[in-house]
Design a protein around this motif. Structure first.
Motif, PDB file in Angstrom:
ATOM      1  N   LEU A  72       0.832  -1.203   0.000  1.00  0.00           N
ATOM      2  CA  LEU A  72       0.000   0.000   0.000  1.00  0.00           C
ATOM      3  C   LEU A  72       0.867   1.253   0.000  1.00  0.00           C
ATOM      4  O   LEU A  72       0.601   2.206  -0.726  1.00  0.00           O
ATOM      5  N   ARG A  73       1.939   1.260   0.821  1.00  0.00           N
ATOM      6  CA  ARG A  73       2.837   2.417   0.851  1.00  0.00           C
ATOM      7  C   ARG A  73       3.511   2.604  -0.514  1.00  0.00           C
ATOM      8  O   ARG A  73       3.634   3.729  -0.993  1.00  0.00           O
ATOM      9  N   ARG A  74       3.944   1.513  -1.140  1.00  0.00           N
ATOM     10  CA  ARG A  74       4.565   1.612  -2.464  1.00  0.00           C
ATOM     11  C   ARG A  74       3.577   2.166  -3.488  1.00  0.00           C
ATOM     12  O   ARG A  74       3.927   2.999  -4.322  1.00  0.00           O
ATOM     13  N   ALA A  75       2.350   1.692  -3.432  1.00  0.00           N
ATOM     14  CA  ALA A  75       1.338   2.160  -4.379  1.00  0.00           C
ATOM     15  C   ALA A  75       1.054   3.648  -4.181  1.00  0.00           C
ATOM     16  O   ALA A  75       0.917   4.397  -5.149  1.00  0.00           O
ATOM     17  N   LYS A  76       0.980   4.089  -2.928  1.00  0.00           N
ATOM     18  CA  LYS A  76       0.747   5.510  -2.652  1.00  0.00           C
ATOM     19  C   LYS A  76       1.923   6.356  -3.128  1.00  0.00           C
ATOM     20  O   LYS A  76       1.733   7.450  -3.685  1.00  0.00           O
ATOM     21  N   LYS A  77       3.150   5.853  -2.924  1.00  0.00           N
ATOM     22  CA  LYS A  77       4.338   6.582  -3.367  1.00  0.00           C
ATOM     23  C   LYS A  77       4.350   6.679  -4.890  1.00  0.00           C
ATOM     24  O   LYS A  77       4.605   7.753  -5.445  1.00  0.00           O
ATOM     25  N   GLN A  78       4.052   5.573  -5.587  1.00  0.00           N
ATOM     26  CA  GLN A  78       4.010   5.580  -7.042  1.00  0.00           C
ATOM     27  C   GLN A  78       2.912   6.511  -7.538  1.00  0.00           C
ATOM     28  O   GLN A  78       3.096   7.240  -8.513  1.00  0.00           O
ATOM     29  N   SER A  79       1.784   6.514  -6.862  1.00  0.00           N
ATOM     30  CA  SER A  79       0.678   7.393  -7.243  1.00  0.00           C
ATOM     31  C   SER A  79       1.087   8.858  -7.079  1.00  0.00           C
ATOM     32  O   SER A  79       0.760   9.693  -7.929  1.00  0.00           O
ATOM     33  N   ALA A  80       1.800   9.173  -6.003  1.00  0.00           N
ATOM     34  CA  ALA A  80       2.253  10.550  -5.793  1.00  0.00           C
ATOM     35  C   ALA A  80       3.240  10.962  -6.883  1.00  0.00           C
ATOM     36  O   ALA A  80       3.189  12.095  -7.379  1.00  0.00           O
ATOM     37  N   ILE A  81       4.137  10.044  -7.278  1.00  0.00           N
ATOM     38  CA  ILE A  81       5.093  10.351  -8.342  1.00  0.00           C
ATOM     39  C   ILE A  81       4.358  10.613  -9.652  1.00  0.00           C
ATOM     40  O   ILE A  81       4.632  11.593 -10.353  1.00  0.00           O
ATOM     41  N   GLU A  82       3.406   9.738  -9.985  1.00  0.00           N
ATOM     42  CA  GLU A  82       2.640   9.902 -11.224  1.00  0.00           C
ATOM     43  C   GLU A  82       1.817  11.185 -11.186  1.00  0.00           C
ATOM     44  O   GLU A  82       1.694  11.873 -12.205  1.00  0.00           O
ATOM     45  N   GLN A  83       1.286  11.525 -10.033  1.00  0.00           N
ATOM     46  CA  GLN A  83       0.519  12.765  -9.901  1.00  0.00           C
ATOM     47  C   GLN A  83       1.423  13.963 -10.151  1.00  0.00           C
ATOM     48  O   GLN A  83       1.028  14.930 -10.812  1.00  0.00           O
ATOM     49  N   GLY A  84       2.660  13.911  -9.639  1.00  0.00           N
ATOM     50  CA  GLY A  84       3.613  14.992  -9.874  1.00  0.00           C
ATOM     51  C   GLY A  84       3.962  15.137 -11.345  1.00  0.00           C
ATOM     52  O   GLY A  84       4.032  16.248 -11.876  1.00  0.00           O
ATOM     53  N   VAL A  85       4.169  14.009 -12.018  1.00  0.00           N
ATOM     54  CA  VAL A  85       4.479  14.046 -13.451  1.00  0.00           C
ATOM     55  C   VAL A  85       3.313  14.639 -14.230  1.00  0.00           C
ATOM     56  O   VAL A  85       3.502  15.477 -15.121  1.00  0.00           O
ATOM     57  N   LEU A  86       2.101  14.216 -13.896  1.00  0.00           N
ATOM     58  CA  LEU A  86       0.926  14.748 -14.594  1.00  0.00           C
ATOM     59  C   LEU A  86       0.742  16.238 -14.330  1.00  0.00           C
ATOM     60  O   LEU A  86       0.357  16.993 -15.221  1.00  0.00           O
ATOM     61  N   THR A  87       1.034  16.669 -13.116  1.00  0.00           N
ATOM     62  CA  THR A  87       0.933  18.093 -12.782  1.00  0.00           C
ATOM     63  C   THR A  87       1.943  18.896 -13.590  1.00  0.00           C
ATOM     64  O   THR A  87       1.629  19.976 -14.099  1.00  0.00           O
ATOM     65  N   GLU A  88       3.179  18.370 -13.723  1.00  0.00           N
ATOM     66  CA  GLU A  88       4.193  19.050 -14.532  1.00  0.00           C
ATOM     67  C   GLU A  88       3.767  19.125 -15.993  1.00  0.00           C
ATOM     68  O   GLU A  88       3.924  20.163 -16.637  1.00  0.00           O
ATOM     69  N   ARG A  89       3.227  18.038 -16.531  1.00  0.00           N
ATOM     70  CA  ARG A  89       2.765  18.045 -17.915  1.00  0.00           C
ATOM     71  C   ARG A  89       1.649  19.055 -18.128  1.00  0.00           C
ATOM     72  O   ARG A  89       1.601  19.756 -19.134  1.00  0.00           O
ATOM     73  N   LEU A  90       0.736  19.124 -17.167  1.00  0.00           N
ATOM     74  CA  LEU A  90      -0.354  20.082 -17.260  1.00  0.00           C
ATOM     75  C   LEU A  90       0.179  21.508 -17.248  1.00  0.00           C
ATOM     76  O   LEU A  90      -0.277  22.352 -18.012  1.00  0.00           O
ATOM     77  N   ALA A  91       1.160  21.773 -16.389  1.00  0.00           N
ATOM     78  CA  ALA A  91       1.740  23.117 -16.338  1.00  0.00           C
ATOM     79  C   ALA A  91       2.415  23.473 -17.655  1.00  0.00           C
ATOM     80  O   ALA A  91       2.292  24.608 -18.146  1.00  0.00           O
ATOM     81  N   VAL A  92       3.114  22.514 -18.266  1.00  0.00           N
ATOM     82  CA  VAL A  92       3.761  22.766 -19.562  1.00  0.00           C
ATOM     83  C   VAL A  92       2.714  23.038 -20.629  1.00  0.00           C
ATOM     84  O   VAL A  92       2.865  23.958 -21.447  1.00  0.00           O
ATOM     85  N   LEU A  93       1.644  22.261 -20.649  1.00  0.00           N
ATOM     86  CA  LEU A  93       0.596  22.471 -21.641  1.00  0.00           C
ATOM     87  C   LEU A  93      -0.104  23.818 -21.464  1.00  0.00           C
ATOM     88  O   LEU A  93      -0.453  24.484 -22.433  1.00  0.00           O
ATOM     89  N   ALA A  95       1.276  26.464 -20.226  1.00  0.00           N
ATOM     90  CA  ALA A  95       2.226  27.526 -20.521  1.00  0.00           C
ATOM     91  C   ALA A  95       2.417  27.717 -22.025  1.00  0.00           C
ATOM     92  O   ALA A  95       2.801  28.800 -22.469  1.00  0.00           O
ATOM     93  N   THR A  96       2.157  26.698 -22.821  1.00  0.00           N
ATOM     94  CA  THR A  96       2.344  26.810 -24.265  1.00  0.00           C
ATOM     95  C   THR A  96       1.189  27.577 -24.891  1.00  0.00           C
ATOM     96  O   THR A  96       0.170  27.850 -24.244  1.00  0.00           O
ATOM     97  N   GLU A  97       1.368  27.900 -26.184  1.00  0.00           N
ATOM     98  CA  GLU A  97       0.336  28.645 -26.890  1.00  0.00           C
ATOM     99  C   GLU A  97      -0.954  27.833 -26.947  1.00  0.00           C
ATOM    100  O   GLU A  97      -0.939  26.642 -27.158  1.00  0.00           O
ATOM    101  N   ARG A  98      -2.045  28.549 -26.752  1.00  0.00           N
ATOM    102  CA  ARG A  98      -3.334  27.871 -26.725  1.00  0.00           C
ATOM    103  C   ARG A  98      -3.763  27.448 -28.113  1.00  0.00           C
ATOM    104  O   ARG A  98      -3.248  27.925 -29.112  1.00  0.00           O
ATOM    105  N   ARG A  99      -4.709  26.562 -28.169  1.00  0.00           N
ATOM    106  CA  ARG A  99      -5.251  26.097 -29.435  1.00  0.00           C
ATOM    107  C   ARG A  99      -5.976  27.239 -30.131  1.00  0.00           C
ATOM    108  O   ARG A  99      -6.447  28.180 -29.489  1.00  0.00           O
TER     109      ARG A  99
END
Length: 167
Positions: A72-93, A95-99
């Motif tokens: 359970l701790r490993r799954a929560k840690k992996q989920s937090a890492i994936e959430q961080g990656v998704l948050t970074e991707r969202l911030a990059v998107l 910040a870029t020019e809109r559609r």
């Protein structure tokens, strides 16, 4: 571990249940058998064997709990890492020019004005392109007609006797 539990005590469909549920059922049966033996005050080798199996089951259950908590701790840690990656991707998107579909009215008016200013240059280029497309179409159609004439000549030559064919 549970070799001494009588086979008749377990339901026939026990093999179809999940592993955790099977262990829980067997543990409950062992606990019940040990409680009956302890309450009756018996102290024979079978009772001692039941108590030993119960202790072994408790130890196995403890290990299972620790393993589950670790997973359970490993799954929560992996989920937090994936959430961080998704948050970074969202911030990059963001910040870029809109559609193009998501522009405000000022940007739309600016682009329309730019297009109106370039209309005359575009009109001349479009007229040249139309003339070239017309000529290309006429040449293509003319070549198709020539090939059709040759094809009809071959068909007609094959449909009559050689003595009747004229050039």
């Amino acid at each position: 571990h549970f070799a001494s539990v009588p086979a008749g005590c377990l339901p026939p469909s026990l093999g179809q249940l999940p592993l955790a549920m099977r262990k829980s059922i067997k543990g409950s049966l062992l606990f019940g058998a040990a409680a009956v033996a302890f309450a009756s005050g018996l102290s024979d080798p079978q009772t001692d064997a039941l108590l030993e199996q119960l202790k072994a089951f408790e130890a196995e259950f403890g290990r299972y709990k620790e393993t589950s908590a670790l997973e359970l701790r490993r799954a929560k840690k992996q989920s937090a890492i994936e959430q961080g990656v998704l948050t970074e991707r969202l911030a990059v998107l963001e910040a870029t020019e809109r559609r193009r579909l998501h522009i405000n009215e000022a940007e739309a008016d600016e682009k329309i004005a730019w297009n109106e200013g370039n209309w005359t240059a575009n009109a001349a280029a479009i007229a040249d392109l139309q003339s070239a497309a017309d000529h290309t179409w006429l040449i293509l159609c003319g070549s198709l007609v020539m090939f059709m004439q040759a094809g009809f000549a071959m068909v007609e030559a094959g449909c009559c006797r050689a003595k009747n064919v004229q050039n």
